[in-house]
Scaffold this active site. Structure first.
Site, mmCIF file in Angstrom:
data_model
loop_
_atom_site.group_PDB
_atom_site.id
_atom_site.type_symbol
_atom_site.label_atom_id
_atom_site.label_comp_id
_atom_site.label_asym_id
_atom_site.label_seq_id
_atom_site.Cartn_x
_atom_site.Cartn_y
_atom_site.Cartn_z
ATOM 1 N N GLU A 11 0.668 -1.252 0.179
ATOM 2 C CA GLU A 11 0.047 0.014 -0.069
ATOM 3 C C GLU A 11 0.912 1.320 -0.125
ATOM 4 O O GLU A 11 0.391 2.301 -0.226
ATOM 5 C CB GLU A 11 -1.151 0.021 1.273
ATOM 6 C CG GLU A 11 -1.928 -1.126 1.188
ATOM 7 C CD GLU A 11 -3.077 -1.170 2.302
ATOM 8 O OE1 GLU A 11 -4.111 -1.259 2.106
ATOM 9 O OE2 GLU A 11 -2.380 -1.280 3.372
ATOM 10 N N ASP A 196 -12.191 -6.590 -2.157
ATOM 11 C CA ASP A 196 -12.929 -7.574 -1.714
ATOM 12 C C ASP A 196 -14.426 -7.350 -1.584
ATOM 13 O O ASP A 196 -14.648 -6.203 -1.249
ATOM 14 C CB ASP A 196 -12.386 -8.442 -0.904
ATOM 15 C CG ASP A 196 -12.220 -7.592 0.407
ATOM 16 O OD1 ASP A 196 -11.214 -6.993 0.581
ATOM 17 O OD2 ASP A 196 -12.890 -7.828 1.329
HETATM 18 N N1 ADE Z 1 -9.156 -4.421 4.015
HETATM 19 C C1 ADE Z 1 -9.365 -4.924 2.693
HETATM 20 N N2 ADE Z 1 -10.345 -5.590 2.657
HETATM 21 C C2 ADE Z 1 -10.940 -5.750 4.195
HETATM 22 C C3 ADE Z 1 -11.948 -6.331 4.761
HETATM 23 N N3 ADE Z 1 -12.728 -7.168 4.208
HETATM 24 N N4 ADE Z 1 -11.847 -6.194 6.206
HETATM 25 C C4 ADE Z 1 -11.112 -5.304 6.777
HETATM 26 N N5 ADE Z 1 -10.103 -4.688 6.184
HETATM 27 C C5 ADE Z 1 -10.159 -4.859 4.779
#
Ligand code: ADE
Length: 229
Positions: A11, A196
């Site tokens: 990142e 996600d």
């Molecule tokens: N960073 C990226 N995806 C995430 C998630 N599902 N929960 C917490 N932090 C995250």
């Protein structure tokens, strides 16, 4: 000077690589790389995962580097049907979804002491971020970003955070940075590219997309710094 914080190596590494006139120092195990990005003074750090590491890093950037604004860059899970993987979530405010003194009669997420749930982000930074994200060809939503010391990976928890806080994305650092900025009177914005769906299952996209999303977010941060720094 503008401070840029990301939790993981992926990142922050593409921004660090672009800095010129670089200097670096390590404080409490975190490396702070300062220099120029597109001719603007910045300090970039990989803070580590979670709210405490993020708060340590934000406070260090404020007290030691005197940053006038903090940008949190990285990836997040989506909580909104309006944004999917590789789209952007930009904070209008941040909340700590795992702060819970509701047993004492408080609202979920209330931060005692400052007595608010939603910590407002800089309006002008949020607007600039979303405008530039769109200009770069991305879909972007502005809204509440929820942070907690948990990777959200099931539909029940995801829906609870969305329904309780009206949040559009979840991650693990932004609201800690917002909290430090709030008590320090420093502007901030959280910029997250979606990696996600935060709901788990067999189609977990995160391992495949985290790298692509993290780089996209850094590309947007670079454009923001060029405009405002
Ligand atoms: N960073 C990226 N995806 C995430 C998630 N599902 N929960 C917490 N932090 C995250």
């Amino acid at each position: 000077m503008i401070g840029i914080i990301g939790a993981m190596r992926v990142e922050t590494e593409s921004l660090k690589a672009k800095l010129t006139n670089k200097k670096s120092e390590v404080i409490c195990g975190v490396e702070y790389v300062s220099g120029e990005l597109s001719g603007k003074s910045v300090v970039v750090a990989q803070c580590g995962i979670g709210k405490v590491f993020a708060a340590i890093c934000a406070q260090t950037m404020i007290l030691r580097y005197g940053v006038s604004a903090l940008i949190n860059t990285g990836v997040a899970g989506t909580l909104s049907e309006k944004i999917g993987v590789l789209d952007f979530a930009i904070s209008t405010a941040v909340v700590q979804h795992d702060m819970d003194t509701s047993a004492l009669g408080d609202l979920p997420g209330l931060i005692s002491g400052i007595n608010i749930v939603e910590i407002p982000a800089s309006k002008s930074l949020s607007e600039t971020a979303c405008r530039l994200a769109t200009l770069q060809g991305n879909k972007c939503a502005e809204g509440i970003i929820a942070s907690g010391d948990q990777f959200i990976n099931n539909a029940e928890k995801k829906n609870w955070i969305r329904d309780t806080f009206g949040a559009i994305a979840c991650e693990m650092e932004g609201a800690a940075i917002g909290h430090v900025c709030y008590v320090s009177g420093v502007d901030f914005v959280v910029i997250r590219c979606i990696s996600d769906n935060a709901s788990g299952g067999a189609d977990m996209e995160y391992p495949e997309l985290v790298g692509i999303a993290a780089v996209r977010s850094q590309k947007l941060v670079e454009a923001i710094v060029r405009e405002i720094g």
